[in-house]
Structure formats: structure tokens, C-alpha cells
Design an enzyme around this catalytic site. Structure first.
Site, PDB file in Angstrom:
ATOM      1  N   HIS A 222      23.042 -41.600 -47.560  1.00  0.00           N
ATOM      2  CA  HIS A 222      23.816 -41.271 -48.757  1.00  0.00           C
ATOM      3  C   HIS A 222      25.083 -40.561 -48.278  1.00  0.00           C
ATOM      4  O   HIS A 222      25.110 -39.958 -47.201  1.00  0.00           O
ATOM      5  CB  HIS A 222      22.974 -40.428 -49.719  1.00  0.00           C
ATOM      6  CG  HIS A 222      21.923 -41.259 -50.401  1.00  0.00           C
ATOM      7  ND1 HIS A 222      22.104 -41.782 -51.658  1.00  0.00           N
ATOM      8  CD2 HIS A 222      20.714 -41.707 -49.991  1.00  0.00           C
ATOM      9  CE1 HIS A 222      21.031 -42.492 -51.999  1.00  0.00           C
ATOM     10  NE2 HIS A 222      20.170 -42.472 -51.001  1.00  0.00           N
ATOM     11  N   CYS A 253      19.134 -40.229 -56.056  1.00  0.00           N
ATOM     12  CA  CYS A 253      17.704 -40.155 -56.343  1.00  0.00           C
ATOM     13  C   CYS A 253      17.507 -39.203 -57.517  1.00  0.00           C
ATOM     14  O   CYS A 253      17.925 -38.046 -57.448  1.00  0.00           O
ATOM     15  CB  CYS A 253      16.938 -39.661 -55.117  1.00  0.00           C
ATOM     16  SG  CYS A 253      15.172 -39.535 -55.472  1.00  0.00           S
TER      17      CYS A 253
HETATM   18  P1  HMG Z   1       1.457 -39.763 -60.862  1.00  0.00           P
HETATM   19  O1  HMG Z   1       1.928 -39.281 -62.204  1.00  0.00           O
HETATM   20  O2  HMG Z   1       0.752 -38.800 -59.960  1.00  0.00           O
HETATM   21  O3  HMG Z   1       0.613 -41.108 -61.040  1.00  0.00           O
HETATM   22  O4  HMG Z   1       2.736 -40.327 -60.121  1.00  0.00           O
HETATM   23  P2  HMG Z   1      -0.903 -41.385 -61.353  1.00  0.00           P
HETATM   24  O5  HMG Z   1      -1.466 -42.198 -60.243  1.00  0.00           O
HETATM   25  O6  HMG Z   1      -1.589 -40.094 -61.726  1.00  0.00           O
HETATM   26  O7  HMG Z   1      -0.795 -42.298 -62.657  1.00  0.00           O
HETATM   27  C1  HMG Z   1      -0.256 -41.807 -63.888  1.00  0.00           C
HETATM   28  C2  HMG Z   1      -0.079 -42.970 -64.860  1.00  0.00           C
HETATM   29  O8  HMG Z   1       0.931 -43.875 -64.403  1.00  0.00           O
HETATM   30  C3  HMG Z   1      -1.349 -43.827 -65.045  1.00  0.00           C
HETATM   31  O9  HMG Z   1      -1.302 -44.331 -66.375  1.00  0.00           O
HETATM   32  C4  HMG Z   1      -1.127 -44.975 -64.091  1.00  0.00           C
HETATM   33  O10 HMG Z   1      -1.799 -46.161 -64.452  1.00  0.00           O
HETATM   34  C5  HMG Z   1       0.385 -45.191 -64.218  1.00  0.00           C
HETATM   35  P3  HMG Z   1      -2.230 -43.694 -67.532  1.00  0.00           P
HETATM   36  O11 HMG Z   1      -3.641 -43.819 -67.010  1.00  0.00           O
HETATM   37  O12 HMG Z   1      -1.799 -42.242 -67.669  1.00  0.00           O
HETATM   38  O13 HMG Z   1      -1.907 -44.544 -68.725  1.00  0.00           O
HETATM   39  N1  HMG Z   1       0.921 -45.743 -62.999  1.00  0.00           N
HETATM   40  C6  HMG Z   1       1.761 -46.794 -62.925  1.00  0.00           C
HETATM   41  N2  HMG Z   1       2.319 -47.585 -63.852  1.00  0.00           N
HETATM   42  C7  HMG Z   1       3.160 -48.549 -63.433  1.00  0.00           C
HETATM   43  N3  HMG Z   1       3.472 -48.751 -62.136  1.00  0.00           N
HETATM   44  C8  HMG Z   1       2.949 -47.980 -61.175  1.00  0.00           C
HETATM   45  C9  HMG Z   1       2.056 -46.950 -61.560  1.00  0.00           C
HETATM   46  N4  HMG Z   1       1.393 -46.011 -60.863  1.00  0.00           N
HETATM   47  C10 HMG Z   1       0.702 -45.288 -61.731  1.00  0.00           C
HETATM   48  N5  HMG Z   1       3.273 -48.172 -59.896  1.00  0.00           N
HETATM   49  C11 HMG Z   1       3.669 -41.872 -58.506  1.00  0.00           C
HETATM   50  C12 HMG Z   1       2.633 -40.790 -58.777  1.00  0.00           C
HETATM   51  C13 HMG Z   1       3.704 -42.147 -57.021  1.00  0.00           C
HETATM   52  C14 HMG Z   1       3.297 -43.127 -59.285  1.00  0.00           C
HETATM   53  C15 HMG Z   1       5.061 -41.340 -59.001  1.00  0.00           C
HETATM   54  O14 HMG Z   1       5.271 -40.099 -58.392  1.00  0.00           O
HETATM   55  C16 HMG Z   1       6.211 -42.257 -58.668  1.00  0.00           C
HETATM   56  O15 HMG Z   1       6.277 -43.380 -59.107  1.00  0.00           O
HETATM   57  N6  HMG Z   1       7.209 -41.770 -57.932  1.00  0.00           N
HETATM   58  C17 HMG Z   1       8.370 -42.570 -57.560  1.00  0.00           C
HETATM   59  C18 HMG Z   1       9.642 -41.889 -57.960  1.00  0.00           C
HETATM   60  C19 HMG Z   1      10.803 -42.769 -57.548  1.00  0.00           C
HETATM   61  O16 HMG Z   1      10.823 -43.950 -57.813  1.00  0.00           O
HETATM   62  N7  HMG Z   1      11.808 -42.152 -56.900  1.00  0.00           N
HETATM   63  C20 HMG Z   1      12.992 -42.850 -56.475  1.00  0.00           C
HETATM   64  C21 HMG Z   1      12.728 -43.788 -55.348  1.00  0.00           C
HETATM   65  S1  HMG Z   1      12.632 -42.990 -53.766  1.00  0.00           S
HETATM   66  C22 HMG Z   1      14.294 -42.890 -53.232  1.00  0.00           C
HETATM   67  O17 HMG Z   1      15.180 -43.183 -53.987  1.00  0.00           O
HETATM   68  C23 HMG Z   1      14.591 -42.521 -51.793  1.00  0.00           C
HETATM   69  C24 HMG Z   1      15.029 -43.716 -50.938  1.00  0.00           C
HETATM   70  O18 HMG Z   1      16.202 -44.315 -51.457  1.00  0.00           O
HETATM   71  C25 HMG Z   1      15.314 -43.247 -49.492  1.00  0.00           C
HETATM   72  C26 HMG Z   1      16.226 -42.036 -49.424  1.00  0.00           C
HETATM   73  O19 HMG Z   1      17.327 -42.082 -49.970  1.00  0.00           O
HETATM   74  O20 HMG Z   1      15.808 -41.066 -48.793  1.00  0.00           O
HETATM   75  C27 HMG Z   1      13.943 -44.793 -50.881  1.00  0.00           C
HETATM   76 MG    MG Z   2      18.227 -43.614 -51.198  1.00  0.00          MG
END
Ligand code: HMG
Ligand code: MG
Length: 314
Positions: A222, A253
Site C-alpha cells: 500500500h 483495508c
Molecule cells: P466471525 O464473525 O468470527 O465468523 O468472522 P463465524 O465463523 O463466527 O460466523 C459468523 C456468521 O457468518 C455465521 O452465520 C456464518 O455462517 C457466517 P450465522 O450462523 O450467524 O447466520 N459466515 C459466512 N458467510 C458468508 N461467507 C463466509 C462466512 N463465514 C462465516 N465466508 C471471519 C470470521 C473470518 C469470517 C471474518 O472475520 C472475516 O470475514 N474477515 C475478513 C475481513 C476482510 O475481508 N478484510 C479485508 C480483506 S484482508 C486485506 O484487505 C489485506 C490484504 O489486502 C493484504 C494486505 O494489504 O495486507 C489481503
Molecule cells: Mg491490501
């Protein structure tokens, strides 16, 4: 007279070609206040491919509550059809549920995304580092069984907004644990753009020493502090040939407020073209795409090259 292309003067010590790993549709759009309509996203991916970008990360299969901007991942892939499939169209998946959704959509490549620090693991994944590695393990195993290409991101490799400096050994340890799951490629994330050139060299050397060589490593800078291009050139001189970039310099992010846009693809391509390094990218087509996208987002591209080529910064 304004210059449309750089004067080519081959530079020493660089690879003959670089794979640009385009993250605009995912890293770029995940951070926009505006939710971009799915047909605009599809058109964005098509335009990027038409501009010569071979590898495009299209979206994320995360819960819509976590990233509402990418809640339409399945619709986007349905709209893209074959143009959204194959080993060069990765999507982010954090867990088994994400992988199930990605497989249903017919993807050919996925990326898991870990953190070098405990604080960001907690904020971005609601897990400790160890718990997130345990969450990724079955994802990587199942993805490989399904024949998918798998990438491992590690965030906060060069500094963390809550924890400050991050020891190189700690980064190498997390990278090793994720690569040991069976991933094909590592991407070193400078999530908040604080890294500098000596730090990049030191981390790449330490990773190489630990068995993760530059031929399996991409860099993801970034540009918050304006260091992304300098850091990228350093990585290329250390054997890296995969560079993450975002068309127009979009990106950030939502779970790290100090993260601004990625290295702009246009800035990278200008630098590489001038240095005689092949990218396969048509800079004019790409800059036109950024101007088109800026129209949808309602703000000009932060890329200096886009502004210089299109006069769009006025
Ligand atoms: P959590 O709340 O602990 O999830 O999040 P959970 O496992 O307890 O599930 C909660 C609910 O979400 C459940 O539904 C699951 O079924 C549902 P409920 O039973 O309550 O109805 N669920 C899902 N639904 C759809 N798709 C799924 C999914 N998983 C669970 N995949 C979790 C934990 C990991 C899911 C959450 O923290 C998460 O998604 N985090 C990602 C955040 C993100 O996307 N951040 C940006 C990307 S990273 C980035 O940008 C950095 C990068 O560019 C590199 C850099 O720059 O350094 C890559
Ligand atoms: Mg990134």
C-alpha cells in the site's frame, strides 16, 4: 509536449518480465464508500483483462456483514462466466464457508489471508494468529484437493498501527506456517504502507533463508507513505517477479483505517516499461479504465501516472 510512454533505458538487475497481480476489483473496491453495481464491477474486470492484465483478483467470499462492498461475489462471478474462472482469477476466502461459496461459483484459485500480528488477526479475522492458521488449514487442503491454485497473504509484514514495529522473525514464522499448509504463492502485505527498502531486502533474505524463496513470493505494497514503488523495485532486484498493484491506486483495508490505496498499476507499469521490463499491459487502456472507474466512484484517481496521462487531477 507531454510524453505518453517513458523513454526505454534498460536497468540493471531487474527481471526481464514481471507478472502484475491486479487487486483493484477486490482490494480497491472493498474499501470504497460507494457500493459499485455488479455490472460495473464485471465491466471493470473485463476492461482490466482487455488492457493485458493476466492475473486479476476479482472479489472476496467473506460474510456480507464484514465487507458489504463485496456481498455480490457470487453474482459477479455469474456475470463474468468463463472470464472470472481459471487459475488467474483468484478470490479471497477466509474459511470453509467461503471456500464452499467459491467452489459453487466455479473459481479456479483462492487466497487465504493471515496476519503477522495478533492485534490485526483479531480485528480482521476475529481470531488469534494460531486460531486463524487452524481456520485456514482445511481451506488450503480442500482447495488443493479440488485442484485450485492457492495464495497466502500475510498482512502487517512491515509495521502494525496498533503494535508498531513487527520483528522480521515473527513475520517469517507466520509466512512459514501458512506456506507449510501447501500454498503455491506468498504475498507480503505492507497493509499500512510503512515499509522501506532495507526492510524489504532484509525480510526477503530472511524468508529465503527459511526456505520460502523469492520465486514463490509476491509483494503487496500500500502506498500510504509513498514508498510502494521504491519497495517494489527493491523486491524485483531480490528475485521477486510477482507484484500486486491496483489500477488507479484504489485500495485499503476496512479493518485498518491507516491503510490507503495500493501501488497504482499505472505507476508500476510506467516504471517497468521505462526500465525495459515486460508486463504485457497497455498503459493507455489502463489509464482510460481508471478514468472510467473514477467516474463511477465520484473522485479522481490518486495515481500520478493516471493524472499525468489524462489530465484528470484538475
Ligand atoms: P466471525 O464473525 O468470527 O465468523 O468472522 P463465524 O465463523 O463466527 O460466523 C459468523 C456468521 O457468518 C455465521 O452465520 C456464518 O455462517 C457466517 P450465522 O450462523 O450467524 O447466520 N459466515 C459466512 N458467510 C458468508 N461467507 C463466509 C462466512 N463465514 C462465516 N465466508 C471471519 C470470521 C473470518 C469470517 C471474518 O472475520 C472475516 O470475514 N474477515 C475478513 C475481513 C476482510 O475481508 N478484510 C479485508 C480483506 S484482508 C486485506 O484487505 C489485506 C490484504 O489486502 C493484504 C494486505 O494489504 O495486507 C489481503
Ligand atoms: Mg491490501
Amino acid at each position: 509536449m507531454s510524453m505518453r510512454t517513458p523513454q526505454v533505458e534498460p536497468a540493471e538487475g531487474l527481471p526481464s518480465g514481471v507478472t502484475v497481480y491486479e487487486v483493484g476489483p477486490r482490494d480497491g473496491l472493498q474499501n470504497e464508500k460507494t457500493v459499485v453495481p455488479v455490472e460495473v464491477k464485471a465491466e471493470f474486470v473485463r476492461r482490466l483483462a482487455a488492457a493485458g492484465l493476466s492475473t486479476i483478483e476479482t472479489t472476496s467470499f467473506v460474510p456480507p456483514t464484514w465487507v458489504p462492498q463485496l456481498a455480490d461475489a457470487a453474482e459477479l462471478l455469474a456475470d463474468l462466466g468463463d472470464e472470472g474462472r481459471g487459475p488467474q482469477r483468484p478470490v479471497l476466502v477466509p474459511n470453509d464457508r467461503g471456500l464452499d461459496r467459491a467452489l459453487e461459483a466455479g473459481v479456479g484459485a483462492v487466497a487465504i489471508f493471515g496476519s503477522a500480528t495478533e492485534t490485526f488477526a483479531r480485528k480482521n479475522l476475529n481470531r488469534t494468529v494460531a486460531e486463524s492458521v487452524a481456520m485456514f488449514a482445511p481451506v488450503v487442503r480442500r482447495a488443493r484437493e479440488a485442484g485450485l491454485w492457492v495464495r497466502a497473504y500475510v498482512s502487517m509484514c512491515f509495521g502494525d498501527p496498533w503494535e508498531g514495529p513487527v520483528p522480521v522473525e515473527q513475520v517469517v514464522d507466520v509466512c512459514g506456517r501458512l506456506m507449510d499448509l501447501g500454498c503455491d504463492q506468498l504475498s507480503l502485505g505492507d497493509t499500512i504502507g510503512v515499509g522501506t527498502t532495507g526492510h524489504v531486502a532484509r525480510l526477503l533474505d530472511a524468508l529465503d533463508g527459511a526456505g520460502v524463496g523469492p520465486e514463490r513470493t509476491g509483494v503487496h505494497f500500500h502506498d500510504t507513505y509513498g514508498q510502494a514503488l521504491a519497495n517494489t523495485m527493491t523486491a524485483l532486484r531480490h528475485g521477486v517477479t510477482v507484484v500486486d498493484a491496483s489500477t488507479g491506486g484504489l485500495g485499503g483495508c476496512p479493518y485498518a483505517k491507516s491503510a490507503t490505496g495500493n501501488l497504482a498499476t499505472e505507476d508500476l507499469v510506467w516504471a517497468l516499461e521505462g526500465a525495459g521490463v515486460e508486463t504485457g499491459v497497455d498503459l493507455e487502456a489502463l489509464a482510460a479504465t481508471s478514468v472510467w472507474m473514477a467516474g463511477h466512484l465520484g473522485r479522481p484517481s490518486p495515481s500520478r501516472v493516471v493524472r499525468a496521462l489524462t489530465g484528470s487531477g484538475d
